[in-house]
Design an enzyme around this catalytic site. Structure first.
Site, PDB file in Angstrom:
ATOM      1  N   GLY A 289       2.434   2.383  10.793  1.00 26.47           N
ATOM      2  CA  GLY A 289       3.390   3.468  10.636  1.00 26.47           C
ATOM      3  C   GLY A 289       4.072   3.858  11.942  1.00 26.47           C
ATOM      4  O   GLY A 289       4.752   4.871  12.017  1.00 26.47           O
TER       5      GLY A 289
ATOM      6  N   GLU B 290      -5.475  -4.886  10.511  1.00 23.86           N
ATOM      7  CA  GLU B 290      -4.454  -3.873  10.755  1.00 23.86           C
ATOM      8  C   GLU B 290      -4.759  -3.128  12.055  1.00 23.86           C
ATOM      9  O   GLU B 290      -5.584  -2.210  12.061  1.00 23.86           O
ATOM     10  CB  GLU B 290      -4.427  -2.875   9.601  1.00 23.86           C
TER      11      GLU B 290
ATOM     12  N   LYS C 200       0.180   4.240  -0.331  1.00 27.05           N
ATOM     13  CA  LYS C 200      -0.430   5.443   0.260  1.00 27.05           C
ATOM     14  C   LYS C 200      -0.144   6.663  -0.618  1.00 27.05           C
ATOM     15  O   LYS C 200      -0.155   6.558  -1.832  1.00 27.05           O
ATOM     16  CB  LYS C 200       0.046   5.619   1.707  1.00 27.05           C
TER      17      LYS C 200
ATOM     18  N   ASN D 289       0.878  -1.170   0.000  1.00 27.15           N
ATOM     19  CA  ASN D 289       0.000   0.000   0.000  1.00 27.15           C
ATOM     20  C   ASN D 289       0.918   1.224   0.000  1.00 27.15           C
ATOM     21  O   ASN D 289       1.488   1.573   1.029  1.00 27.15           O
ATOM     22  CB  ASN D 289      -0.887  -0.047   1.261  1.00 27.15           C
TER      23      ASN D 289
ATOM     24  N   GLU E  59      -6.902   4.763   7.752  1.00 30.29           N
ATOM     25  CA  GLU E  59      -6.644   6.186   7.470  1.00 30.29           C
ATOM     26  C   GLU E  59      -7.832   6.820   6.758  1.00 30.29           C
ATOM     27  O   GLU E  59      -8.088   8.013   6.897  1.00 30.29           O
ATOM     28  CB  GLU E  59      -5.341   6.313   6.656  1.00 30.29           C
TER      29      GLU E  59
ATOM     30  N   HIS F   7      -9.526   1.307   4.642  1.00 28.52           N
ATOM     31  CA  HIS F   7      -8.278   1.483   5.390  1.00 28.52           C
ATOM     32  C   HIS F   7      -8.525   2.429   6.565  1.00 28.52           C
ATOM     33  O   HIS F   7      -9.284   3.390   6.449  1.00 28.52           O
ATOM     34  CB  HIS F   7      -7.182   2.042   4.477  1.00 28.52           C
TER      35      HIS F   7
ATOM     36  N   SER G 178       3.293  -2.141  10.339  1.00 29.88           N
ATOM     37  CA  SER G 178       4.737  -2.230  10.571  1.00 29.88           C
ATOM     38  C   SER G 178       5.325  -3.602  10.228  1.00 29.88           C
ATOM     39  O   SER G 178       6.210  -4.099  10.922  1.00 29.88           O
ATOM     40  CB  SER G 178       5.084  -1.825  12.005  1.00 29.88           C
TER      41      SER G 178
HETATM   42  P1  PGA Z   1       2.780   0.297   7.660  1.00 27.13           P
HETATM   43  O1  PGA Z   1       1.328   0.515   7.010  1.00 27.13           O
HETATM   44  O2  PGA Z   1       3.334  -0.982   7.105  1.00 27.13           O
HETATM   45  O3  PGA Z   1       3.574   1.505   7.227  1.00 27.13           O
HETATM   46  O4  PGA Z   1       2.600   0.222   9.140  1.00 27.13           O
HETATM   47  C1  PGA Z   1       0.471  -0.566   6.768  1.00 27.13           C
HETATM   48  C2  PGA Z   1      -0.833  -0.092   6.206  1.00 27.13           C
HETATM   49  O5  PGA Z   1      -1.341   0.958   6.648  1.00 27.13           O
HETATM   50  O6  PGA Z   1      -1.427  -0.728   5.300  1.00 27.13           O
END
Ligand code: PGA
Length: 268
Positions: free
Chosen positions: A189, A183, A12, A10, A98, A96, A229
């Site tokens: 992140g 997640e 982003k 992803n 976010e 997601h 992560s």
């Molecule tokens: P990350 O993000 O691996 O940077 O923690 C994962 C995601 O939000 O899909």
């Protein structure tokens, strides 16, 4: 029945068109000829066309990061499922955290008023998922608890609710063919990974919710990713768990070397 793991990057809001091409060019040699794992990259909309061209002839599949539920109309800024198919997408991330306005890393300037901009709900996830499936896309539906919810002992309740409402009204066959990404919001992140037994436990809990609502075949077939992560150093352990069928990778998907290592970690 053995599920084929799926590792999706992803990206982003990262990568210009030139950077996106360079990343795919870096990935291709490392994942060429791999069987037993599906590899997906989800660039921003602006790079979909370039990435589609760059992955041609490789086993890498294309995904988008969101979709709207209507086919066409006066919906400024939205992108229809058929447009994603037209752009070469096979997968689409839906719901997601976010997009739900639930961030792992607190952003002080993100006031309540600004946070409301991120309006995804379980209901919008549901209509988007139905629309994506109707267009022939494979949804990657994201679920996960915040740190406050976890501390309050509400993890399972929150996630079960997200799964039930997000997938309401789908057929067992549709659910069996899709992907769910667990997640934990607090692990996105932040560098914090959910510890492996707990990640596996929650993915198993998701599978049992799918079994209760859609039956044993759907539960056996649905692929459940862990995300939050994921790194080269923890991927192998995570992906070797009974209920974890690969990962949804953010930060570590932005470089060819680390993403390739993570993809390879999914090979048994
Ligand atoms: P990350 O993000 O691996 O940077 O923690 C994962 C995601 O939000 O899909």
């Amino acid at each position: 029945m053995k599920r084929i793991p799926i590792v999706a990057g992803n990206w982003k809001m990262h990568k210009t068109i030139a950077e996106a091409r360079a990343l795919v060019d870096g990935l291709k040699p490392g994942v060429a000829g791999l069987t037993g794992v599906e590899v997906v990259v989800c660039p921003p909309y602006t790079a979909l066309a370039a990435v589609r061209e760059a992955i041609e002839g490789s086993a890498i599949a294309l995904g988008a990061q969101d979709v709207f539920w209507k086919e066409k109309g006066a919906y400024t800024s939205q992108v229809a499922p058929s447009m994603l198919v037209d752009a070469g997408c096979r997968y689409v991330i839906i719901g997601h955290s976010e997009n739900r306005g639930r961030f792992g890393v607190p952003e002080p300037e993100m006031t309540e008023a600004l946070l409301r901009w991120f309006g995804e709900t379980d209901e919008s996830v549901n209509v988007k998922t139905k629309a994506a499936l109707a267009a022939g896309l494979i949804p990657i539906v994201c679920v996960g608890e915040t740190l406050d919810e976890r501390r309050a002992g509400k993890t399972d309740e929150v996630i079960a609710g997200q799964v039930e409402r997000g997938l309401a009204g789908l057929t067992a066959e549709q659910v069996g063919g899709m992907v769910i990404a667990y997640e934990p919001v607090w692990a996105i992140g932040t560098g914090e990974t959910c510890d492996t037994p707990e990640a596996n436990r929650v993915c198993g809990m998701i599978r049992s919710v799918v079994e209760r609502v859609f039956g044993a075949d759907a539960a056996q077939a649905v692929r459940i990713q862990y995300g939050g992560s994921v790194k080269p150093g923890n991927a192998k352990e995570l992906f070797s768990q009974e209920h974890i069928d690969g990962g949804l990778v953010g930060g570590a998907a932005l470089e060819a070397e680390s993403f390739t290592q993570i993809v390879r970690a999914a090979l048994s």
